[in-house]
Design a protein around this motif. Structure first.
Motif, PDB file in Angstrom:
ATOM      1  N   LEU A 197      54.570 -22.144  19.311  1.00 48.00           N
ATOM      2  CA  LEU A 197      53.650 -21.584  18.323  1.00 48.00           C
ATOM      3  C   LEU A 197      54.242 -20.251  17.881  1.00 48.00           C
ATOM      4  CD1 LEU A 197      50.849 -22.028  16.957  1.00 48.00           C
ATOM      5  CD2 LEU A 197      49.881 -20.615  18.785  1.00 48.00           C
ATOM      6  N   LYS A 198      54.321 -20.051  16.583  1.00 51.81           N
ATOM      7  CA  LYS A 198      54.871 -18.798  16.064  1.00 51.81           C
ATOM      8  C   LYS A 198      53.770 -17.740  16.024  1.00 51.81           C
ATOM      9  CE  LYS A 198      58.373 -21.183  13.502  1.00 51.81           C
ATOM     10  NZ  LYS A 198      59.017 -21.463  12.248  1.00 51.81           N
ATOM     11  N   THR A 199      54.153 -16.496  16.235  1.00 48.51           N
ATOM     12  CA  THR A 199      53.147 -15.437  16.236  1.00 48.51           C
ATOM     13  C   THR A 199      52.434 -15.350  14.885  1.00 48.51           C
ATOM     14  OG1 THR A 199      54.890 -13.822  15.777  1.00 48.51           O
ATOM     15  CG2 THR A 199      54.162 -14.033  18.056  1.00 48.51           C
ATOM     16  N   ARG A 200      53.124 -15.644  13.809  1.00 48.02           N
ATOM     17  CA  ARG A 200      52.459 -15.567  12.498  1.00 48.02           C
ATOM     18  C   ARG A 200      51.340 -16.610  12.380  1.00 48.02           C
ATOM     19  NH1 ARG A 200      57.632 -17.589  10.304  1.00 48.02           N
ATOM     20  NH2 ARG A 200      57.372 -19.815   9.978  1.00 48.02           N
ATOM     21  N   ASP A 201      51.402 -17.679  13.158  1.00 48.96           N
ATOM     22  CA  ASP A 201      50.335 -18.685  13.153  1.00 48.96           C
ATOM     23  C   ASP A 201      49.059 -18.173  13.813  1.00 48.96           C
ATOM     24  OD1 ASP A 201      52.008 -20.497  11.868  1.00 48.96           O
ATOM     25  OD2 ASP A 201      52.700 -21.375  13.751  1.00 48.96           O
ATOM     26  N   LEU A 202      49.157 -17.045  14.509  1.00 48.97           N
ATOM     27  CA  LEU A 202      47.982 -16.457  15.160  1.00 48.97           C
ATOM     28  C   LEU A 202      47.312 -15.392  14.297  1.00 48.97           C
ATOM     29  CD1 LEU A 202      49.377 -16.118  18.788  1.00 48.97           C
ATOM     30  CD2 LEU A 202      47.727 -17.803  17.929  1.00 48.97           C
ATOM     31  N   HIS A 203      47.905 -15.073  13.146  1.00 49.01           N
ATOM     32  CA  HIS A 203      47.358 -14.029  12.269  1.00 49.01           C
ATOM     33  C   HIS A 203      45.890 -14.307  11.943  1.00 49.01           C
ATOM     34  CE1 HIS A 203      46.746 -11.695   8.563  1.00 49.01           C
ATOM     35  NE2 HIS A 203      47.517 -10.827   9.202  1.00 49.01           N
ATOM     36  N   ASP A 204      45.041 -13.327  12.201  1.00 53.66           N
ATOM     37  CA  ASP A 204      43.585 -13.412  11.946  1.00 53.66           C
ATOM     38  C   ASP A 204      42.898 -14.528  12.722  1.00 53.66           C
ATOM     39  OD1 ASP A 204      43.490 -11.170  10.342  1.00 53.66           O
ATOM     40  OD2 ASP A 204      43.770 -12.302   8.494  1.00 53.66           O
ATOM     41  N   LYS A 205      43.478 -14.945  13.824  1.00 51.35           N
ATOM     42  CA  LYS A 205      42.898 -16.034  14.623  1.00 51.35           C
ATOM     43  C   LYS A 205      42.397 -15.510  15.970  1.00 51.35           C
ATOM     44  CE  LYS A 205      44.410 -19.744  12.129  1.00 51.35           C
ATOM     45  NZ  LYS A 205      44.938 -19.083  10.990  1.00 51.35           N
ATOM     46  N   THR A 206      41.450 -16.245  16.515  1.00 45.13           N
ATOM     47  CA  THR A 206      40.977 -16.059  17.875  1.00 45.13           C
ATOM     48  C   THR A 206      41.544 -17.230  18.666  1.00 45.13           C
ATOM     49  OG1 THR A 206      38.958 -14.991  17.090  1.00 45.13           O
ATOM     50  CG2 THR A 206      38.906 -15.888  19.323  1.00 45.13           C
ATOM     51  N   PHE A 207      42.018 -16.961  19.885  1.00 44.69           N
ATOM     52  CA  PHE A 207      42.637 -18.029  20.659  1.00 44.69           C
ATOM     53  C   PHE A 207      42.364 -17.836  22.147  1.00 44.69           C
ATOM     54  CE2 PHE A 207      45.637 -14.677  19.815  1.00 44.69           C
ATOM     55  CZ  PHE A 207      46.313 -14.471  21.003  1.00 44.69           C
ATOM     56  N   ARG A 208      42.435 -18.952  22.853  1.00 43.62           N
ATOM     57  CA  ARG A 208      42.200 -18.969  24.297  1.00 43.62           C
ATOM     58  C   ARG A 208      43.515 -19.210  25.024  1.00 43.62           C
ATOM     59  NH1 ARG A 208      37.743 -20.112  27.013  1.00 43.62           N
ATOM     60  NH2 ARG A 208      36.727 -20.993  25.182  1.00 43.62           N
ATOM     61  N   ILE A 209      43.691 -18.464  26.090  1.00 45.98           N
ATOM     62  CA  ILE A 209      44.751 -18.732  27.058  1.00 45.98           C
ATOM     63  C   ILE A 209      44.050 -18.735  28.408  1.00 45.98           C
ATOM     64  CG2 ILE A 209      46.919 -17.987  28.109  1.00 45.98           C
ATOM     65  CD1 ILE A 209      47.552 -16.447  25.527  1.00 45.98           C
ATOM     66  N   GLY A 210      44.094 -19.859  29.096  1.00 48.92           N
ATOM     67  CA  GLY A 210      43.414 -19.951  30.389  1.00 48.92           C
ATOM     68  C   GLY A 210      41.949 -19.608  30.256  1.00 48.92           C
ATOM     69  N   GLY A 211      41.463 -18.675  31.081  1.00 42.36           N
ATOM     70  CA  GLY A 211      40.059 -18.299  31.078  1.00 42.36           C
ATOM     71  C   GLY A 211      39.722 -17.134  30.175  1.00 42.36           C
ATOM     72  N   ALA A 212      40.658 -16.656  29.368  1.00 39.58           N
ATOM     73  CA  ALA A 212      40.420 -15.491  28.512  1.00 39.58           C
ATOM     74  C   ALA A 212      40.510 -15.868  27.030  1.00 39.58           C
ATOM     75  CB  ALA A 212      41.438 -14.399  28.822  1.00 39.58           C
ATOM     76  N   ILE A 213      39.823 -15.087  26.220  1.00 38.57           N
ATOM     77  CA  ILE A 213      39.878 -15.261  24.765  1.00 38.57           C
ATOM     78  C   ILE A 213      40.436 -13.989  24.153  1.00 38.57           C
ATOM     79  CG2 ILE A 213      38.547 -15.655  22.662  1.00 38.57           C
ATOM     80  CD1 ILE A 213      36.620 -17.330  24.348  1.00 38.57           C
ATOM     81  N   PHE A 214      41.397 -14.177  23.261  1.00 39.00           N
ATOM     82  CA  PHE A 214      42.096 -13.076  22.601  1.00 39.00           C
ATOM     83  C   PHE A 214      41.898 -13.173  21.088  1.00 39.00           C
ATOM     84  CE2 PHE A 214      44.302 -14.103  26.501  1.00 39.00           C
ATOM     85  CZ  PHE A 214      44.581 -12.868  27.063  1.00 39.00           C
ATOM     86  N   ARG A 215      42.141 -12.053  20.409  1.00 42.19           N
ATOM     87  CA  ARG A 215      42.076 -12.024  18.941  1.00 42.19           C
ATOM     88  C   ARG A 215      43.279 -11.244  18.429  1.00 42.19           C
ATOM     89  NH1 ARG A 215      40.100 -14.241  14.373  1.00 42.19           N
ATOM     90  NH2 ARG A 215      39.932 -12.712  12.731  1.00 42.19           N
ATOM     91  N   TYR A 216      43.926 -11.795  17.404  1.00 37.00           N
ATOM     92  CA  TYR A 216      45.032 -11.097  16.734  1.00 37.00           C
ATOM     93  C   TYR A 216      44.534  -9.727  16.276  1.00 37.00           C
ATOM     94  CZ  TYR A 216      48.464  -9.972  13.130  1.00 37.00           C
ATOM     95  OH  TYR A 216      49.415  -9.345  12.373  1.00 37.00           O
ATOM     96  N   HIS A 217      45.344  -8.692  16.495  1.00 40.55           N
ATOM     97  CA  HIS A 217      44.981  -7.346  16.052  1.00 40.55           C
ATOM     98  C   HIS A 217      45.929  -6.833  14.961  1.00 40.55           C
ATOM     99  CE1 HIS A 217      43.448  -3.298  16.090  1.00 40.55           C
ATOM    100  NE2 HIS A 217      44.611  -2.818  16.488  1.00 40.55           N
ATOM    101  N   LYS A 218      47.241  -6.798  15.257  1.00 41.94           N
ATOM    102  CA  LYS A 218      48.211  -6.283  14.284  1.00 41.94           C
ATOM    103  C   LYS A 218      49.625  -6.601  14.751  1.00 41.94           C
ATOM    104  CE  LYS A 218      48.438  -1.705  16.420  1.00 41.94           C
ATOM    105  NZ  LYS A 218      48.283  -0.283  16.235  1.00 41.94           N
ATOM    106  N   PRO A 219      50.608  -6.469  13.855  1.00 42.75           N
ATOM    107  CA  PRO A 219      52.006  -6.626  14.276  1.00 42.75           C
ATOM    108  C   PRO A 219      52.386  -5.503  15.248  1.00 42.75           C
ATOM    109  CG  PRO A 219      51.822  -6.612  11.877  1.00 42.75           C
ATOM    110  CD  PRO A 219      50.487  -6.222  12.421  1.00 42.75           C
ATOM    111  N   ARG A 220      53.376  -5.751  16.093  1.00 45.72           N
ATOM    112  CA  ARG A 220      53.870  -4.734  17.029  1.00 45.72           C
ATOM    113  C   ARG A 220      55.350  -4.511  16.755  1.00 45.72           C
ATOM    114  NH1 ARG A 220      51.961  -0.666  19.594  1.00 45.72           N
ATOM    115  NH2 ARG A 220      53.397   0.102  18.062  1.00 45.72           N
TER     116      ARG A 220
END
Length: 171
Positions: free
Chosen positions: A103-126
């Motif tokens: 999965l490319k990082t750009r595919d996560l832009h403005d998305k919420t996603f789960r990894i294991g038991g946690a939920i993350f949200r795209y914030h900004k480029p680093r």
């Protein structure tokens, strides 16, 4: 059909996105340590990582709760580096917390996603900075360039582990 498959149709031979590596450092400039599992702390970061304990280099101005990079990003950087620096990327010297595959990082832009038991949200480029070259090797930041990963926010805490799937969740 899952939301992920609607957004990113997969062929039969394409592997599902997953967490390939987790790295943390206790303070700015400290050696990155590979761990197999870790607690993601809501609105804080990864347990014991420099940014979750307010000891990161960019803490005051540009801190991220968690940084993430894809194997695709790392592969692009490796094409611009010498063999010794390529090997450093394989062992966490990119200084990003999470490495994902398929999965490319750009595919996560403005998305919420789960990894294991946690939920993350795209914030900004680093973007990379001169500090990366200073502590990890001259040329590393330039090789990463625009493919240097992203900052993500921990929306809901939980344990994450190497091998966990990365799944887009509906907003």
């Amino acid at each position: 059909m899952s939301l992920f498959n609607k957004l990113f149709p997969l062929s039969r031979n394409r592997a599902l996105p997953q967490l390939k590596a987790i790295y943390i450092a206790g303070s700015a400039g400290a050696e990155m340590q590979s761990v197999d599992r870790i607690q993601a702390l809501e609105q804080t970061g990864l347990g014991g990582d420099r940014y979750s304990v307010a000891r990161g280099y960019w803490q005051v101005t540009e801190a991220c709760q968690v940084t993430l990079i894809s194997e695709d990003d790392l592969d692009k950087a490796k094409k611009k580096l010498s063999e010794p620096l390529c090997a450093r990327l394989d062992t966490g010297h990119h200084r990003r917390n999470l490495v994902i595959s398929h999965l490319k990082t750009r595919d996560l832009h403005d998305k919420t996603f789960r990894i294991g038991g946690a939920i993350f949200r795209y914030h900004k480029p680093r973007p990379p900075c001169g500090y990366l070259d200073k502590i990890e090797g001259k040329g590393l930041g330039g090789a990463l360039g625009k493919n240097s990963g992203i900052c993500v926010t921990v929306i809901s805490g939980g344990v994450i582990a190497v091998g966990d799937r990365v799944e887009i969740v509906p907003d």
